[in-house]
Design a protein around this motif. Structure first.
Motif, mmCIF file in Angstrom:
data_model
loop_
_atom_site.group_PDB
_atom_site.id
_atom_site.type_symbol
_atom_site.label_atom_id
_atom_site.label_comp_id
_atom_site.label_asym_id
_atom_site.label_seq_id
_atom_site.Cartn_x
_atom_site.Cartn_y
_atom_site.Cartn_z
ATOM 1 N N SER A 121 -2.929 -23.038 -39.979
ATOM 2 C CA SER A 121 -2.125 -24.203 -39.590
ATOM 3 C C SER A 121 -0.964 -23.791 -38.693
ATOM 4 N N GLU A 124 -2.381 -23.018 -35.265
ATOM 5 C CA GLU A 124 -2.758 -24.216 -34.511
ATOM 6 C C GLU A 124 -1.531 -24.920 -33.939
ATOM 7 N N PHE A 125 -0.473 -25.073 -34.737
ATOM 8 C CA PHE A 125 0.745 -25.704 -34.228
ATOM 9 C C PHE A 125 1.411 -24.836 -33.157
ATOM 10 N N TYR A 126 1.350 -23.524 -33.340
ATOM 11 C CA TYR A 126 1.942 -22.591 -32.372
ATOM 12 C C TYR A 126 1.270 -22.768 -31.006
ATOM 13 N N LEU A 128 -0.531 -25.337 -29.999
ATOM 14 C CA LEU A 128 -0.248 -26.678 -29.493
ATOM 15 C C LEU A 128 1.095 -26.698 -28.756
ATOM 16 N N ILE A 191 5.522 -31.663 -32.679
ATOM 17 C CA ILE A 191 4.818 -30.429 -33.048
ATOM 18 C C ILE A 191 5.799 -29.405 -33.600
ATOM 19 N N GLN A 192 6.972 -29.312 -32.982
ATOM 20 C CA GLN A 192 7.985 -28.373 -33.460
ATOM 21 C C GLN A 192 8.426 -28.730 -34.872
ATOM 22 N N ALA A 194 6.610 -30.249 -37.124
ATOM 23 C CA ALA A 194 5.503 -29.908 -38.028
ATOM 24 C C ALA A 194 5.467 -28.404 -38.304
ATOM 25 N N LEU A 195 5.694 -27.599 -37.260
ATOM 26 C CA LEU A 195 5.718 -26.153 -37.446
ATOM 27 C C LEU A 195 6.885 -25.739 -38.326
ATOM 28 N N THR A 395 -6.951 -21.171 -30.204
ATOM 29 C CA THR A 395 -7.107 -21.952 -31.432
ATOM 30 C C THR A 395 -8.422 -21.606 -32.113
#
Length: 405
Positions: A121, A124-126, A128, A191-192, A194-195, A395
């Protein structure tokens, strides 16, 4: 040859920097993420259960007082005190410890699975976030390019080689790109956040990602056998072993239990009598056996354990098929990303060549600003597509890493 060697060294360095930065985020997430902490506490509880089962049944103490005192030859019985301890069959406590230990090992695998999912996870966020910021950079480059074209258009307008409409169209195009950039900025904030949530940070705390990524020339492609080390499959092996230990414990508990005890009865001396055992207390050791004559319970548990083993094996086979499907899809999509990256790279070079031709044409006074906008749009499209290919490549690499390492 030297040029390609330098490019290879740069790509290798960027990939290494990306790996170090991403790994630091993964380690931070593992240390701070509440979900991982909850899984680790569950494992600690399972480990503590080993101490719980390493005990004997409660020792029984009893005391009685004779309201009507029975008379014996040596005197009257006034009270009775007893102590009794049941003992499980030899090896039963060890079997309980082995079963508890096997359950703890299954919980430990759950911790490993949770950490792997968390690492995926975070990755994936990284990527994105990398993709969004890289696209913003491409948009900035295109805005600068359009500003250059705008100056050319203004100059051409002054000498009658272009119209004010050409200038306005270039400005409108700049506004559209600025809008795309602002939309990406808002997406980056989400996104930031979420990370940061995975890292257990404040939602708006800045996060850094690598600014440039390339795709390496080759990729090691592991076979399906690499999936055998995935904790999602090892979990079923541990659960199967726990059922084996459960059956061994069931067999031990179906055996008799032994009991040892002691009764003590104080005797009152008989008055006005003189003999050797007058008032002698009674001390009576005792041994007992508890036999499970009606043992249908243990036969039923044995049958249940056999069915559980079959269930676990079926679940493992089903999960293996699912992982194989994910693995094959990840390999395929990573290969697709490489193909798209290579094609977009060629397209970008050709679009750049077309741009240079347009600039040379401007020097002769024959520039067509419709062609300028078309080339700019193509450059933007190819640049965005290339970034999306890089993002998809890494990814899918993270997914492959989750499945095999």
């Amino acid at each position: 040859m030297r040029y390609f060697l330098i490019i290879g060294i740069v790509l290798s360095t960027l990939t290494q920097m990306n790996g170090q930065q991403l790994q630091s985020y993964i380690q931070e997430a593992e240390a701070n993420n509440p979900e991982i902490q909850a899984f680790e506490l569950r494992y600690n509880i399972a480990e503590e259960k080993i101490n719980e089962v390493n005990t004997l049944p409660n020792t029984e103490f009893g005391a009685a007082y004779f309201v009507s005192e029975p008379e014996t030859r040596t005197g009257a019985q006034r009270a009775k005190f007893s102590v009794k301890q049941m003992l499980p069959w030899f090896g039963t406590i060890t079997a309980r410890e082995n079963y508890a230990s096997s359950m703890a090992e299954a919980e430990y695998v759950e911790v490993s699975i949770a950490k792997r999912k968390l690492a995926l996870s975070v990755s994936e966020f990284y990527y994105l976030l990398y993709g969004i910021r890289a696209k913003q950079k491409v948009l900035d480059d295109n805005i600068q390019l359009l500003e250059t074209y705008e100056q050319l258009a203004l100059t051409a307008t002054e000498v009658g080689n272009a119209s004010a409409v050409d200038v306005l169209r270039l400005q409108i195009r700049q506004n559209e790109i600025l809008q795309q950039k602002e939309v990406l900025f808002q997406k980056a904030k989400g996104i930031q956040a979420a990370l940061n949530s995975l890292l257990d940070r404040k939602y708006d705390e800045p996060t850094e990602v690598v600014t440039n990524l390339g795709i390496p020339e080759d990729d090691p492609v592991p076979g399906f056998e690499a999936l055998s080390l995935n904790p999602e499959l090892l979990k079923f092996d541990k659960l199967y072993e726990s059922v084996v230990q459960s059956e061994k414990l069931n067999q031990k508990e179906s055996l008799p239990s032994l009991g040892v005890g002691l009764d003590f009865i104080p005797i009152e001396e008989r008055p006005e009598m003189n003999f050797s055992d007058n008032g002698k207390d009674i001390l009576m050791p005792m041994v007992s056996v508890s036999i499970p004559i009606f043992n249908n319970k243990y036969k039923s548990i044995t049958k249940q354990n056999e069915l559980k083993q079959q269930e676990i094996q079926s679940q493992k086979n089903d999960r293996l098929n699912t992982l194989k499907s994910k693995f094959a899809r990840a390999i395929s999509e990573r290969n697709e990303a490489r193909i798209k990256f290579n094609i977009q790279e060629k397209n970008l070079k050709q679009a750049k060549n077309a741009e240079e031709i347009l600039i040379r044409n401007y020097e002769t006074g024959t520039i067509n600003f419709n062609d300028v906008l078309d080339i700019q749009e193509l450059q933007l499209k190819f640049g965005i597509n290339q970034i999306e290919a890089i993002q998809a490549y890494y990814t899918q690499s993270a997914t492959i890493n989750y499945l095999t390492n």
